[in-house]
Design a protein around this motif. Sequence first.
Motif, PDB file in Angstrom:
ATOM      1  N   GLY A  62       0.816  -1.201   0.000  1.00  0.00           N
ATOM      2  CA  GLY A  62       0.000   0.000   0.000  1.00  0.00           C
ATOM      3  C   GLY A  62       0.855   1.259   0.000  1.00  0.00           C
ATOM      4  N   THR A  63       0.192   2.407  -0.146  1.00  0.00           N
ATOM      5  CA  THR A  63       0.895   3.683  -0.069  1.00  0.00           C
ATOM      6  C   THR A  63       1.047   4.089   1.390  1.00  0.00           C
ATOM      7  N   ILE A  64       2.030   4.944   1.655  1.00  0.00           N
ATOM      8  CA  ILE A  64       2.215   5.451   3.016  1.00  0.00           C
ATOM      9  C   ILE A  64       1.016   6.290   3.425  1.00  0.00           C
ATOM     10  N   GLY A  65       0.525   7.134   2.496  1.00  0.00           N
ATOM     11  CA  GLY A  65      -0.697   7.903   2.577  1.00  0.00           C
ATOM     12  C   GLY A  65      -1.257   8.241   3.937  1.00  0.00           C
ATOM     13  N   VAL A  66      -0.676   9.186   4.659  1.00  0.00           N
ATOM     14  CA  VAL A  66      -1.221   9.600   5.946  1.00  0.00           C
ATOM     15  C   VAL A  66      -1.787  11.016   5.875  1.00  0.00           C
ATOM     16  N   GLY A  67      -2.076  11.518   4.680  1.00  0.00           N
ATOM     17  CA  GLY A  67      -2.491  12.905   4.532  1.00  0.00           C
ATOM     18  C   GLY A  67      -1.269  13.707   4.151  1.00  0.00           C
ATOM     19  N   GLU A  68      -1.384  14.556   3.180  1.00  0.00           N
ATOM     20  CA  GLU A  68      -0.215  15.216   2.627  1.00  0.00           C
ATOM     21  C   GLU A  68      -0.455  16.708   2.451  1.00  0.00           C
ATOM     22  N   GLY A  69       0.635  17.438   2.424  1.00  0.00           N
ATOM     23  CA  GLY A  69       0.615  18.840   2.026  1.00  0.00           C
ATOM     24  C   GLY A  69       1.545  19.016   0.848  1.00  0.00           C
ATOM     25  N   SER A  70       1.306  20.037   0.060  1.00  0.00           N
ATOM     26  CA  SER A  70       2.143  20.271  -1.114  1.00  0.00           C
ATOM     27  C   SER A  70       2.707  21.678  -1.103  1.00  0.00           C
ATOM     28  N   THR A  71       3.628  21.928  -1.995  1.00  0.00           N
ATOM     29  CA  THR A  71       4.049  23.289  -2.310  1.00  0.00           C
ATOM     30  C   THR A  71       3.139  23.798  -3.430  1.00  0.00           C
ATOM     31  N   HIS A  72       3.382  25.027  -3.876  1.00  0.00           N
ATOM     32  CA  HIS A  72       2.551  25.577  -4.943  1.00  0.00           C
ATOM     33  C   HIS A  72       2.850  24.930  -6.302  1.00  0.00           C
ATOM     34  N   ALA A  73       3.898  24.096  -6.383  1.00  0.00           N
ATOM     35  CA  ALA A  73       4.206  23.421  -7.651  1.00  0.00           C
ATOM     36  C   ALA A  73       3.107  22.455  -8.066  1.00  0.00           C
ATOM     37  N   LEU A  74       2.328  21.941  -7.103  1.00  0.00           N
ATOM     38  CA  LEU A  74       1.270  20.997  -7.463  1.00  0.00           C
ATOM     39  C   LEU A  74       0.189  21.676  -8.304  1.00  0.00           C
ATOM     40  N   LYS A  75      -0.030  22.951  -8.080  1.00  0.00           N
ATOM     41  CA  LYS A  75      -0.989  23.683  -8.923  1.00  0.00           C
ATOM     42  C   LYS A  75      -0.494  23.693 -10.370  1.00  0.00           C
ATOM     43  N   ARG A  76       0.800  23.911 -10.560  1.00  0.00           N
ATOM     44  CA  ARG A  76       1.364  23.909 -11.914  1.00  0.00           C
ATOM     45  C   ARG A  76       1.190  22.532 -12.569  1.00  0.00           C
ATOM     46  N   PHE A  77       1.336  21.473 -11.772  1.00  0.00           N
ATOM     47  CA  PHE A  77       1.150  20.116 -12.285  1.00  0.00           C
ATOM     48  C   PHE A  77      -0.259  19.932 -12.850  1.00  0.00           C
ATOM     49  N   PHE A  78      -1.261  20.292 -12.071  1.00  0.00           N
ATOM     50  CA  PHE A  78      -2.638  20.111 -12.537  1.00  0.00           C
ATOM     51  C   PHE A  78      -2.993  21.082 -13.654  1.00  0.00           C
TER      52      PHE A  78
END
Length: 516
Positions: free
Chosen positions: A50-66
Amino acid sequence: MKSASEIKQIVIVGGGTAGWMSALILADTLAQSTAMQGVGITLLESPVVGTIGVGEGSTHALKRFFDTLRIAESEWMPACHATYKCGITFDGWSTRPGFTSYFHQFSTMVDNLTQPVFMNNVHSRLRGVDAPGWPNDYFLSAHLVRNKLAPVTPEHFPFTVNYGFHFDATLLARFLRKKALERGVRHRQCHIVASNLDARGDIASVRSQEGEEFAADLFIDCSGFTGLLIDKALKTPFHSYANDLANDAAVAMPTPHDGEIAPHTVSTALKHGWAWQIPLTTRYGNGYVYSKAYCSADQAEYELRERLGLLESDVPARHLAMKVGRVEQHWNRNCVAIGLSQGFLEPLEATALFLTQTAAAIFAAILTAGDYGERARQAYNREVNGYFDGHRDYIVAHYKTNSRPDTAYWRDRARDPGAVSDSLRQVFDTWLGGRDLAAEITRQGLDKYYPIGSWYALLAGMGVFPPPTPAQANPAYQQQAREMQEFLRRCTLNFRNHMEVLREYDRAAGEQARAA
């Protein structure tokens, strides 16, 4: 090793956020390259890991990804229980009066008007003047958090705002898988257990537990800390950060919230590390990152439960081990490691997805440019190592500037000289000497990793100043700070309530699902 033009099949080993993000970046980039169209991408995902997946935060780069993938926030955020993130609040890292909490902001265009005032006041305070140097007063992002406002700019507000997100990592991986499959990525569920090398030492194929073999020209290792390809098959040396960052474990558990949440991550200093609080639309994600050299897993869980009021609760806790450092070659032979297989920094500044996204995007650009030789590999490894080392230094700076005297953990973090690189030492010397920090950051190229405003926010927010001299007090500084606060207060009138925006996304997603 084959040339880029000879690559016809790419196999990604491992799913999760890293695997599916890599698949999407490669699929989108290669589809826009005439020379690379027709290259097959297959992702092999283990049904038992499985994934580690415990809830995540991102930098503003994730907006650029989407944005690059043309996926709207109103589509993916409800599917991942996501909220907005304007930055990180650091509580209790400093005990200096007036600086026991500060906010590390994501930048906005408005900062071009307020940051010069902040930096001028900071330099005055470094000279002993009693000038207001608390960063929260000077940045729009901090005011959005204070008022629980979403950072989405309306049409009539002519300034852009950078922001990140909080999300459920398991749901995000599921959403990315759906989008990758829509864009032609092939998916197989199988548990990979071994690799086969050819006569040159490249990976020729990987083998599943069921005995099925998958051959490819290029392999992407997204197998997490296991490092099935980059470590187990190719024996790539690992560069540990244990001498720089002591934390090597975490414990996590969720708690409910009342639905009204501010768009920020909170990092709170505890006895032997720090606790995160990440707001999702359905719950808070909480965790405690600590060093096993200073406390046991049971002690860490007790301290976190006590903090959350869960000592008598049966809410289960997840214990995680962290391998902090990076491989020396992220691209070794015909294998590229992305995600936890390439390295990990403790999640203080939410760098994990940023480094994953950055590494995948840089490699995809190299691949489409057709440069696949040794020189390209060396350049890629230097650049990605630079990102890891640059982010490491910024995280180390939090510990070196802490002033907590209460436990050996914090005292050791502040005085350990081995944790300061030459680059970081020059930053500290420039700051403490009252010289131009912006010029030093630019000279070293550190603004490639963290902008100048971030360095000023960290050092000023921690209160790393000489004691102010009352005789040098100047009311003009106070008046200027008040004017900045009033200006930012009026800017916030253009923004909507955080949860109101998210509920609107939920309603739209529900209507779309019913229509389908």
